[in-house]
Design a protein around this motif. Structure first.
Motif, mmCIF file in Angstrom:
data_model
loop_
_atom_site.group_PDB
_atom_site.id
_atom_site.type_symbol
_atom_site.label_atom_id
_atom_site.label_comp_id
_atom_site.label_asym_id
_atom_site.label_seq_id
_atom_site.Cartn_x
_atom_site.Cartn_y
_atom_site.Cartn_z
ATOM 1 N N ARG A 1 0.851 -1.198 0.000
ATOM 2 C CA ARG A 1 0.000 0.000 0.000
ATOM 3 C C ARG A 1 0.880 1.239 0.000
ATOM 4 N NH1 ARG A 1 -1.641 3.869 3.503
ATOM 5 N NH2 ARG A 1 -3.720 4.775 3.170
ATOM 6 N N GLN B 1 -4.535 -7.023 -7.555
ATOM 7 C CA GLN B 1 -5.924 -6.761 -7.206
ATOM 8 C C GLN B 1 -5.979 -5.710 -6.100
ATOM 9 O OE1 GLN B 1 -7.022 -10.666 -5.810
ATOM 10 N NE2 GLN B 1 -7.656 -11.363 -7.838
ATOM 11 N N ARG B 2 -7.001 -4.863 -6.129
ATOM 12 C CA ARG B 2 -7.150 -3.932 -5.014
ATOM 13 C C ARG B 2 -7.806 -4.653 -3.846
ATOM 14 N NH1 ARG B 2 -12.343 -1.400 -5.002
ATOM 15 N NH2 ARG B 2 -13.512 -1.785 -6.920
ATOM 16 N N SER B 3 -7.316 -4.360 -2.656
ATOM 17 C CA SER B 3 -7.860 -4.968 -1.451
ATOM 18 C C SER B 3 -9.248 -4.402 -1.163
ATOM 19 C CB SER B 3 -6.932 -4.701 -0.265
ATOM 20 O OG SER B 3 -7.519 -5.129 0.939
ATOM 21 N N GLN C 1 -9.159 -6.344 -11.711
ATOM 22 C CA GLN C 1 -7.792 -6.803 -11.489
ATOM 23 C C GLN C 1 -6.962 -6.667 -12.762
ATOM 24 O OE1 GLN C 1 -8.191 -10.876 -10.263
ATOM 25 N NE2 GLN C 1 -8.754 -11.619 -12.281
ATOM 26 N N VAL D 1 -1.152 1.828 -12.787
ATOM 27 C CA VAL D 1 -2.239 1.812 -11.795
ATOM 28 C C VAL D 1 -3.007 3.137 -11.832
ATOM 29 C CG1 VAL D 1 -1.201 0.107 -10.255
ATOM 30 C CG2 VAL D 1 -0.605 2.525 -9.990
ATOM 31 N N TYR E 1 -6.675 3.071 -10.611
ATOM 32 C CA TYR E 1 -6.776 2.931 -9.157
ATOM 33 C C TYR E 1 -6.547 4.269 -8.466
ATOM 34 C CZ TYR E 1 -5.761 1.408 -4.389
ATOM 35 O OH TYR E 1 -5.774 1.256 -3.027
ATOM 36 N N VAL F 1 -9.162 6.535 -6.143
ATOM 37 C CA VAL F 1 -8.881 6.846 -4.738
ATOM 38 C C VAL F 1 -8.900 8.353 -4.514
ATOM 39 C CG1 VAL F 1 -7.129 6.787 -2.925
ATOM 40 C CG2 VAL F 1 -7.602 4.724 -4.257
ATOM 41 N N ASN G 1 -8.311 3.827 -0.196
ATOM 42 C CA ASN G 1 -6.994 3.293 -0.530
ATOM 43 C C ASN G 1 -6.617 2.174 0.444
ATOM 44 O OD1 ASN G 1 -4.409 2.826 -1.429
ATOM 45 N ND2 ASN G 1 -3.543 4.697 -0.561
ATOM 46 N N TYR G 2 -7.016 0.956 0.108
ATOM 47 C CA TYR G 2 -6.658 -0.202 0.917
ATOM 48 C C TYR G 2 -5.449 -0.940 0.344
ATOM 49 C CZ TYR G 2 -11.199 0.296 3.284
ATOM 50 O OH TYR G 2 -12.282 0.750 4.001
ATOM 51 N N TYR H 1 -2.973 -2.992 -2.509
ATOM 52 C CA TYR H 1 -3.033 -4.025 -3.543
ATOM 53 C C TYR H 1 -2.647 -5.390 -2.993
ATOM 54 C CZ TYR H 1 -1.979 0.396 -5.968
ATOM 55 O OH TYR H 1 -1.949 1.706 -6.375
#
Length: 205
Positions: A75, A111-113, A135, A152, A155, A159, A166-167, A169
């Protein structure tokens, strides 16, 4: 005199306009204190590996079991970018670490968390779920020390404009069912500052 004032005014407007359109480059490359990156291992599902100098994705299975799979999470904090910013592009840079990548068919997903995780507490057992709908599939390396530049942009845009939080990746191999393959990168704990993971964001205010 009027001509001089008009010329000065035009110059000021032109200067402001140029400044407004100027692309800003923001670099985020945390160290061993501020870095949030961690390896998780299915073989040791309750252990935390946030202290390692490397980040790796491994499939070291025996007879097609998946007991020794490894993934990693990362992150980057980029809250300093204003919400009104227009994001041009954003890239994660990862450098390979010795002895490098190995095996075949070792393409991987980013992948985003879906939920928050704590760097010092995360492990295989409590890992967050990854979002599969957007993803990114990354091609397998063609060289054992191949570095990666991963786009990215989408993403970061989402965010910054508060579409989602923002968790960070989750990185995982595309296939974790075949034995003996892996990807190895330097982590934020690496002694060489330039080898640590980095996020670059290009934007206009």
């Amino acid at each position: 005199m009027k001509f001089l004032k008009a010329t000065i005014l035009f110059t000021i407007i032109l200067f402001c306009s140029c400044n407004k359109d100027k692309t800003i480059k923001a670099v985020f490359q945390p160290d061993e204190v501020m870095g949030k990156d961690v390896v998780i291992s299915e073989a040791y599902e309750t252990r935390n590996y946030s202290h390692l100098e490397r980040l790796h994705l491994l499939s070291l299975s025996v007879q097609d079991t998946i007991d020794n799979d490894s993934r990693f999470l990362i992150r980057f904090g980029f809250a300093s970018i204003p919400q009104t910013a227009k994001i041009d592009s954003a890239f994660i840079y990862l450098k390979a670490i010795e002895p490098g990548h190995f095996g075949e068919k070792n393409s991987f997903y980013i992948q985003r968390s879906k939920s928050v995780w704590i760097n010092k507490d995360i492990n295989w057992e409590n890992q967050p779920e990854g979002e599969e709908s957007d993803q990114i599939l990354i091609d397998a390396p063609t060289d054992k020390m191949q570095p990666y530049k991963i786009d990215v942009t989408n993403y970061v845009k989402n965010v910054v404009n508060k579409t989602y939080p923002n968790y960070g990746y989750i990185f995982r191999l595309e296939s974790e069912e075949k034995p003996y393959k892996g990807i190895r990168f330097c982590s934020s704990n690496h002694v060489d500052v330039d080898s640590r993971p980095k996020l670059e964001v290009f934007y206009k205010e």
